[in-house]
Design an enzyme around this catalytic site. Structure first.
Site, PDB file in Angstrom:
ATOM      1  CB  CYS A   7      -2.311  -6.340  -0.509  1.00 16.42           C
ATOM      2  SG  CYS A   7      -1.566  -5.082   0.548  1.00 16.42           S
ATOM      3  CB  ALA A  39       0.873  -3.498   3.228  1.00 14.64           C
ATOM      4  CE1 TYR A  58      -3.123   2.228   1.554  1.00 13.50           C
ATOM      5  CE2 TYR A  58      -0.982   1.489   0.765  1.00 13.50           C
ATOM      6  CZ  TYR A  58      -2.363   1.464   0.697  1.00 13.50           C
ATOM      7  OH  TYR A  58      -2.986   0.694  -0.259  1.00 13.50           O
ATOM      8  NE  ARG A 101       7.198  -0.261  -2.839  1.00 19.28           N
ATOM      9  CZ  ARG A 101       6.441  -1.166  -3.452  1.00 19.28           C
ATOM     10  NH1 ARG A 101       5.468  -1.776  -2.802  1.00 19.28           N
ATOM     11  NH2 ARG A 101       6.651  -1.481  -4.725  1.00 19.28           N
ATOM     12  NE  ARG A 150       1.204  -4.618 -12.016  1.00 20.93           N
ATOM     13  CZ  ARG A 150       0.776  -3.510 -12.587  1.00 20.93           C
ATOM     14  NH1 ARG A 150      -0.438  -3.474 -13.130  1.00 20.93           N
ATOM     15  NH2 ARG A 150       1.527  -2.440 -12.640  1.00 20.93           N
TER      16      ARG A 150
END
Length: 371
Positions: A25, A57, A182, A230, A326
């Site tokens: 995101c 997302a 979520y 996912r 990352r």
């Protein structure tokens, strides 16, 4: 030969290597519309040497965004902006690009993480949230509205509509987001699903709504394009999702025709203690799902940092695909550098080749210094 750099078929799509840039995101959209920041972010990653890049997302309805600065795909303006992004990207990269479709459920209506630590949005930017049950994510967050039959129908239709928009915009792949606390994860986990109807209680019931969404997406998305998902292998809290439940959910999705299973964890319980500083801390979930669905493509993610680490995971059969997040923010050339480390061609874009191993005398010095 490096196994990390061997091609892999993911449904109808063949990836040139096993490296996937996971959705990240950016919290930089305006009314759900991607901005120039998104173009440079995704454009740079599309030149990274990875086999696949998946966009962040993206809310399938306005209420499904994590924050008020998230991307969305529920109207024509958003669809046109994504189509323009993909059209421009195709002038300089043939890397497959996917989009992660999501609904944040009770974790929606927040600030970006750098504004008041991503807590609830202020009143002038907030909206009603929805979940499996009327339980807030944190005590000081608003209580969501438990989805009724009409609400579930609305969300199912929104996922299907967003899939059709993603197809028209030119995406090569969709990843269904059922992880990180979520909405779909909220239905799957007994820690956030206290329903007593056909959508709560036993695993079969808790899977019912997520599988409805998954089937609607499968029906709306062309079989000529790849489709993945996912989901969590653990809530990292007693009484949460078990590995056996993740195996069952993954097997059901594989049987439905999903082309890969991407294993993550956490995010559903604010007080969970997640060992996110440990290398490979989520790989065991990918291994377990692979054992339950050996024919499936299974993707591992989570503190995978070095080329040798990623190579070992593939070589040992612990995962078929390796997702990085990352690591590629830190080094957008991670895949090119991994190729060199593993004895494979660097494959830089021609415009950048003068900075590669063969033409730049400073390459070895720079990388010996940690770059």
């Amino acid at each position: 030969m490096s196994l990390l750099f061997t091609p892999r078929a993911v449904g109808p799509l063949t990836l040139k290597n096993r490296i996937v840039v996971a959705p990240m995101c950016q919290y930089s959209a305006v009314d759900g519309v991607p901005q120039p920041w998104h173009a440079q972010h995704i454009g740079r990653l599309a030149l990274s040497g990875a086999g696949l890049v998946v966009l962040e997302a993206t809310g399938v309805e306005a209420a499904g965004r994590i924050s008020w600065a998230d991307t969305g795909l529920w109207n024509d303006v958003q669809e046109a902006a994504f189509a323009r992004l993909i059209r421009d990207l195709r002038t300089y990269s043939d890397t497959p690009v996917g989009i992660q479709l999501a609904h944040a459920g009770r974790k929606a209506s927040t600030n970006p993480p750098w504004i008041e630590r991503g807590g609830p949005a202020p009143a002038d930017k907030a909206w009603e949230t929805f979940s499996a049950s009327a339980q807030p994510f944190k005590p000081d967050w608003q209580a969501p509205t438990a989805l009724d039959a009409a609400g579930m129908d609305r969300v199912v239709a929104a996922f299907a509509d967003a899939a059709r928009r993603a197809d028209r915009a030119g995406f090569d792949l969709i990843e269904l987001h059922a992880a990180h606390g979520y909405l779909l994860n909220q239905f799957l986990s007994p820690l956030s699903n206290a329903r007593t109807d056909d959508y709560g209680g036993a695993l079969e019931n808790r899977m019912r709504f997520p599988l409805r969404v998954a089937q609607a997406l499968r029906d709306a998305w062309p079989r000529t394009k790849a489709l993945g998902v996912r989901f969590n292998g653990s809530d990292w809290t007693e009484g949460g999702i078990t590995v056996e439940e993740a195996q069952a959910f993954g097997a059901a999705l594989h049987a439905m025709g999903y082309d890969y299973l991407h294993l993550s964890s956490g995010g559903n319980v604010a007080t969970a203690r997640i060992p996110g500083d440990q290398l490979n801390y989520q790989v065991a979930f990918a291994e377990a799902v692979k054992a339950a669905a050996p024919q499936a493509n299974v993707m591992a993610v989570g503190m995978i940092v070095t080329p040798q680490q990623a190579e070992a995971l593939v070589a040992e059969g612990r995962a078929d695909l390796i997702a990085l997040a990352r690591a590629v923010l830190d080094d957008p050339n991670w895949a090119h550098h991994a190729a060199v480390a593993l004895g494979e061609p660097e494959a830089l874009p021609v415009q950048y080749q003068r900075a590669g191993t063969e033409l730049w005398p400073g390459y070895a010095t720079a990388h010996a210094a940690g770059r």
